[in-house]
Design an enzyme around this catalytic site. Structure first.
Site, PDB file in Angstrom:
ATOM      1  N   SER A 124       0.899  -1.125   0.088  1.00 10.81           N
ATOM      2  CA  SER A 124       0.063  -0.039   0.185  1.00 10.81           C
ATOM      3  C   SER A 124       0.886   1.498   0.010  1.00 10.81           C
ATOM      4  O   SER A 124       1.849   1.083   0.596  1.00 10.81           O
ATOM      5  CB  SER A 124      -0.738  -0.056   1.154  1.00 10.81           C
ATOM      6  OG  SER A 124      -1.395   1.210   1.404  1.00 10.81           O
ATOM      7  N   TYR A 148      -2.108  -1.437  10.761  1.00  5.03           N
ATOM      8  CA  TYR A 148      -2.272  -1.858   9.456  1.00  5.03           C
ATOM      9  C   TYR A 148      -1.127  -1.791   8.588  1.00  5.03           C
ATOM     10  O   TYR A 148      -0.422  -2.496   7.695  1.00  5.03           O
ATOM     11  CB  TYR A 148      -3.411  -1.468   8.990  1.00  5.03           C
ATOM     12  CG  TYR A 148      -3.666  -1.514   7.497  1.00  5.03           C
ATOM     13  CD1 TYR A 148      -3.974  -2.643   6.853  1.00  5.03           C
ATOM     14  CD2 TYR A 148      -3.476  -0.385   6.698  1.00  5.03           C
ATOM     15  CE1 TYR A 148      -4.019  -2.998   5.602  1.00  5.03           C
ATOM     16  CE2 TYR A 148      -3.442  -0.732   5.014  1.00  5.03           C
ATOM     17  CZ  TYR A 148      -3.905  -1.764   4.421  1.00  5.03           C
ATOM     18  OH  TYR A 148      -3.975  -1.911   3.302  1.00  5.03           O
ATOM     19  N   LYS A 152       2.112  -4.134   6.485  1.00  2.34           N
ATOM     20  CA  LYS A 152       2.581  -4.041   5.146  1.00  2.34           C
ATOM     21  C   LYS A 152       3.975  -3.564   5.010  1.00  2.34           C
ATOM     22  O   LYS A 152       4.694  -4.354   4.355  1.00  2.34           O
ATOM     23  CB  LYS A 152       1.778  -2.788   4.257  1.00  2.34           C
ATOM     24  CG  LYS A 152       0.393  -2.768   4.384  1.00  2.34           C
ATOM     25  CD  LYS A 152      -0.167  -4.116   3.431  1.00  2.34           C
ATOM     26  CE  LYS A 152      -1.638  -4.420   3.223  1.00  2.34           C
ATOM     27  NZ  LYS A 152      -2.002  -5.730   2.811  1.00  2.34           N
TER      28      LYS A 152
HETATM   29  P1  NAD Z   1     -11.005  -6.900   0.858  1.00  7.50           P
HETATM   30  O1  NAD Z   1     -11.365  -6.945   2.218  1.00  7.50           O
HETATM   31  O2  NAD Z   1     -12.192  -6.723  -0.001  1.00  7.50           O
HETATM   32  O3  NAD Z   1     -10.612  -8.195   0.442  1.00  7.50           O
HETATM   33  C1  NAD Z   1      -9.413  -8.882   1.269  1.00  7.50           C
HETATM   34  C2  NAD Z   1     -10.004 -10.281   1.208  1.00  7.50           C
HETATM   35  O4  NAD Z   1      -9.283 -10.988   2.043  1.00  7.50           O
HETATM   36  C3  NAD Z   1     -11.372 -10.520   1.702  1.00  7.50           C
HETATM   37  O5  NAD Z   1     -12.163 -11.274   0.647  1.00  7.50           O
HETATM   38  C4  NAD Z   1     -11.383 -11.280   3.087  1.00  7.50           C
HETATM   39  O6  NAD Z   1     -12.314 -12.262   3.120  1.00  7.50           O
HETATM   40  C5  NAD Z   1     -10.046 -12.214   2.617  1.00  7.50           C
HETATM   41  N1  NAD Z   1      -9.214 -12.640   3.788  1.00  7.50           N
HETATM   42  C6  NAD Z   1      -8.943 -11.632   4.826  1.00  7.50           C
HETATM   43  N2  NAD Z   1      -8.398 -12.348   5.938  1.00  7.50           N
HETATM   44  C7  NAD Z   1      -8.056 -13.597   5.455  1.00  7.50           C
HETATM   45  C8  NAD Z   1      -7.693 -14.938   6.051  1.00  7.50           C
HETATM   46  N3  NAD Z   1      -6.975 -14.966   7.171  1.00  7.50           N
HETATM   47  N4  NAD Z   1      -7.494 -16.085   5.112  1.00  7.50           N
HETATM   48  C9  NAD Z   1      -8.175 -15.977   4.176  1.00  7.50           C
HETATM   49  N5  NAD Z   1      -8.810 -14.909   3.372  1.00  7.50           N
HETATM   50  C10 NAD Z   1      -8.879 -13.795   4.167  1.00  7.50           C
HETATM   51  O7  NAD Z   1      -9.980  -5.934   0.464  1.00  7.50           O
HETATM   52  P2  NAD Z   1      -9.283  -5.232  -0.616  1.00  7.50           P
HETATM   53  O8  NAD Z   1      -9.661  -3.891  -1.084  1.00  7.50           O
HETATM   54  O9  NAD Z   1      -9.665  -6.192  -2.124  1.00  7.50           O
HETATM   55  O10 NAD Z   1      -7.840  -5.531  -0.534  1.00  7.50           O
HETATM   56  C11 NAD Z   1      -7.140  -6.340  -0.924  1.00  7.50           C
HETATM   57  C12 NAD Z   1      -5.682  -6.159  -0.302  1.00  7.50           C
HETATM   58  O11 NAD Z   1      -5.187  -4.794  -0.851  1.00  7.50           O
HETATM   59  C13 NAD Z   1      -5.600  -6.189   1.020  1.00  7.50           C
HETATM   60  O12 NAD Z   1      -4.247  -6.853   1.496  1.00  7.50           O
HETATM   61  C14 NAD Z   1      -5.327  -4.611   1.304  1.00  7.50           C
HETATM   62  O13 NAD Z   1      -4.643  -4.567   2.670  1.00  7.50           O
HETATM   63  C15 NAD Z   1      -4.508  -4.370   0.299  1.00  7.50           C
HETATM   64  N6  NAD Z   1      -4.848  -2.732  -0.197  1.00  7.50           N
HETATM   65  C16 NAD Z   1      -6.151  -2.240  -0.495  1.00  7.50           C
HETATM   66  C17 NAD Z   1      -6.356  -1.024  -0.436  1.00  7.50           C
HETATM   67  C18 NAD Z   1      -7.906  -0.438  -0.760  1.00  7.50           C
HETATM   68  O14 NAD Z   1      -7.893   0.784  -0.755  1.00  7.50           O
HETATM   69  N7  NAD Z   1      -8.743  -1.097  -0.902  1.00  7.50           N
HETATM   70  C19 NAD Z   1      -5.294  -0.019  -0.543  1.00  7.50           C
HETATM   71  C20 NAD Z   1      -4.011  -0.430  -0.555  1.00  7.50           C
HETATM   72  C21 NAD Z   1      -3.643  -1.885  -0.324  1.00  7.50           C
HETATM   73  N1  UFG Z   2     -12.105  11.626   3.468  1.00 11.93           N
HETATM   74  C1  UFG Z   2     -13.121  12.584   3.796  1.00 11.93           C
HETATM   75  N2  UFG Z   2     -14.318  12.029   4.367  1.00 11.93           N
HETATM   76  C2  UFG Z   2     -14.437  10.464   4.377  1.00 11.93           C
HETATM   77  C3  UFG Z   2     -13.509   9.697   4.035  1.00 11.93           C
HETATM   78  C4  UFG Z   2     -12.215  10.216   3.522  1.00 11.93           C
HETATM   79  O1  UFG Z   2     -13.056  13.666   3.640  1.00 11.93           O
HETATM   80  O2  UFG Z   2     -15.599  10.083   4.666  1.00 11.93           O
HETATM   81  C5  UFG Z   2     -10.897  12.110   2.671  1.00 11.93           C
HETATM   82  C6  UFG Z   2      -9.442  11.778   3.543  1.00 11.93           C
HETATM   83  O3  UFG Z   2      -9.241  12.751   4.642  1.00 11.93           O
HETATM   84  C7  UFG Z   2      -8.594  11.610   2.522  1.00 11.93           C
HETATM   85  C8  UFG Z   2      -9.534  11.236   1.105  1.00 11.93           C
HETATM   86  O4  UFG Z   2     -10.751  11.593   1.554  1.00 11.93           O
HETATM   87  O5  UFG Z   2      -8.173  13.020   2.057  1.00 11.93           O
HETATM   88  C9  UFG Z   2      -9.299   9.397   0.982  1.00 11.93           C
HETATM   89  O6  UFG Z   2      -9.553   8.701   2.098  1.00 11.93           O
HETATM   90  P1  UFG Z   2      -9.752   7.378   2.181  1.00 11.93           P
HETATM   91  O7  UFG Z   2     -10.100   6.951   3.530  1.00 11.93           O
HETATM   92  O8  UFG Z   2     -10.613   6.951   1.002  1.00 11.93           O
HETATM   93  O9  UFG Z   2      -8.190   6.722   1.664  1.00 11.93           O
HETATM   94  P2  UFG Z   2      -6.946   6.912   2.449  1.00 11.93           P
HETATM   95  O10 UFG Z   2      -6.049   7.676   1.362  1.00 11.93           O
HETATM   96  O11 UFG Z   2      -7.060   7.633   3.706  1.00 11.93           O
HETATM   97  O12 UFG Z   2      -6.401   5.641   2.706  1.00 11.93           O
HETATM   98  C10 UFG Z   2      -6.235   4.386   1.738  1.00 11.93           C
HETATM   99  C11 UFG Z   2      -6.593   3.348   2.137  1.00 11.93           C
HETATM  100  C12 UFG Z   2      -5.591   2.767   3.087  1.00 11.93           C
HETATM  101  C13 UFG Z   2      -4.345   3.018   2.678  1.00 11.93           C
HETATM  102  C14 UFG Z   2      -4.210   4.378   2.146  1.00 11.93           C
HETATM  103  C15 UFG Z   2      -2.887   4.539   1.430  1.00 11.93           C
HETATM  104  O13 UFG Z   2      -7.873   3.135   2.794  1.00 11.93           O
HETATM  105  O14 UFG Z   2      -5.743   1.467   3.382  1.00 11.93           O
HETATM  106  O15 UFG Z   2      -4.930   4.748   1.255  1.00 11.93           O
HETATM  107  O16 UFG Z   2      -2.622   3.923   0.376  1.00 11.93           O
HETATM  108  F1  UFG Z   2      -3.417   2.466   3.659  1.00 11.93           F
END
Ligand code: NAD
Ligand code: UFG
Length: 335
Positions: A124, A148, A152
């Protein structure tokens, strides 16, 4: 060639399965459904028009993973499985460290046992921490401010050490920026439990009438309009980035961190206004205090992804807003 996709029933996982299957890969989804449902995979099957092997299992269950590796010829792993809510991780750190880190260690043990040495890991942009200047470049120092983020950071380190111990490994650490949007069908998308933490699911839930008003966290940042700036990337572009990462890992050993973003930042107000214009709906919002832990601006330097993968994003913020709304309005209650 079969790819094991841990967490493949989740938001990014389902969209990535579509692109993998389109690219000719066989996909095995391994998920414990802690934050997803089999229905998401069923709908993904509908989109691709074929069955997807789905195994309900936990990455903490080593014996189950051994069975999967024993019974399938797995070539590479894409490792999405993990818990991902920043705020929640502060309240239940032990659960986050156990699930994300112990789970990854067990997966790596099983991969070593079966001689599978190619992994693409979901890292991330959070690893860039609070102190780097934008745009974020892969060789900048990394840090974390919450459990979290530490998971990572630590998993990246573990994977770097695995490569040092055995140079036959191919490891890609994908640092995602902010994924938005959904498949154009509107049948799959992001489905957060409870009150959304992230901006776009909150916007769509306000627009659909599930929540009253969006809180904009701070308008006094050092950004053009004072609200936070992020690098929003369409989930289908992100999915394609995974296919390119797998292909890269097939051809190269080593360990590489690679940003997946557009390289462009948009403010919270720009996202809200684009959403309103593209979809012709109103999003009520109010300005409030900054959210603790947020940084002013976060966007990627995307040169490395272009150079290594010959990949860049194709979709616009308008596409992301339209597709997020298409999914939410067709599925107001999620799956
Ligand atoms: P998500 O929660 O939709 O997908 C994660 C999946 O992993 C889920 O289906 C969950 O059931 C499964 N899971 C969790 N723990 C598990 C376990 N112990 N065994 C088997 N399955 C398990 O999330 P996502 O948004 O699709 O994110 C996928 C990956 O990308 C995650 O590792 C997340 O940290 C990373 N990531 C997401 C974002 C974002 O903004 N969505 C940003 C940066 C990184
Ligand atoms: N924001 C609002 N109101 C809300 C939610 C978010 O104003 O209700 C703003 C935040 O302050 C930020 C922007 O919208 O400026 C984006 O916020 P998000 O929560 O959507 O995303 P973040 O950038 O905070 O975090 C995301 C993922 C994290 C990851 C991070 C860096 O959720 O898992 O990007 O990759 F760690």
């Amino acid at each position: 060639m079969a790819i094991l996709v841990t967490g493949g029933a989740g938001y990014i996982g389902t969209h990535t399965c579509i692109e993998l299957i389109r690219a000719g890969y066989e996909v095995i989804v391994y998920d414990n459904f802690s934050n997803s449902s089999p229905e998401a995979v069923r709908r993904t099957e509908e989109i691709v028009g074929q069955k997807i092997t789905l195994i309900e299992g936990d990455i903490l269950d080593k014996a189950r993973m051994q069975k999967v590796f024993a019974e399938n010829k797995i070539d590479s792993v894409i490792h999405f499985a993990g818990l991902k809510a920043v705020g929640e991780s502060v309240g239940i750190p032990v659960k986050y460290y156990h699930n994300n880190i112990t789970g990854t260690l067990l997966l790596l043990e099983v991969m070593q046992e079966y001689g599978v040495k190619k992994i693409v890991f979901s890292s991330s942009a959070t690893v860039y921490g609070m102190n780097n200047p934008v745009p974020f470049v892969e060789d900048m120092p990394t840090s974390a401010t919450n459990p979290y983020g530490w998971t990572k950071q630590m998993i990246e380190q573990i994977l770097k050490d695995v490569y040092v111990s055995d140079p036959e490994w191919s490891i890609v650490l994908l640092r995602y920026f902010n994924p938005l949007g959904a498949h154009e069908s509107g049948t799959i998308g992001e489905n957060p439990n409870g009150i959304p933490n992230n901006l776009m699911p909150y916007i769509t839930q306000v627009a659909v009438g599930k929540r009253e008003i969006l809180t904009v966290f701070g308008d006094d940042y050092d950004t053009p309009d004072g609200t936070g700036v992020r690098d929003y990337i369409h989930v289908m572009d992100l999915a394609d980035g995974h296919v390119q990462a797998v292909k890269y890992a097939e051809r190269h050993t080593g360990v590489e961190a690679v940003n997946l973003g557009t390289g462009k930042g948009f403010s919270v107000l720009e996202v809200i206004h684009t959403f309103e214009t593209v979809n012709g709906v109103k999003v009520n919002y109010r300005i409030a205090e900054r959210r603790p832990g947020d940084i002013a601006s976060c966007y990627a330097d995307v040169e490395k992804a272009k150079r290594l993968f010959n990949w860049e994003t194709k979709k616009t913020l308008e596409d992301m807003c339209r597709d997020s709304w298409n999914w939410q309005s067709k599925n107001p209650e999620g799956y």
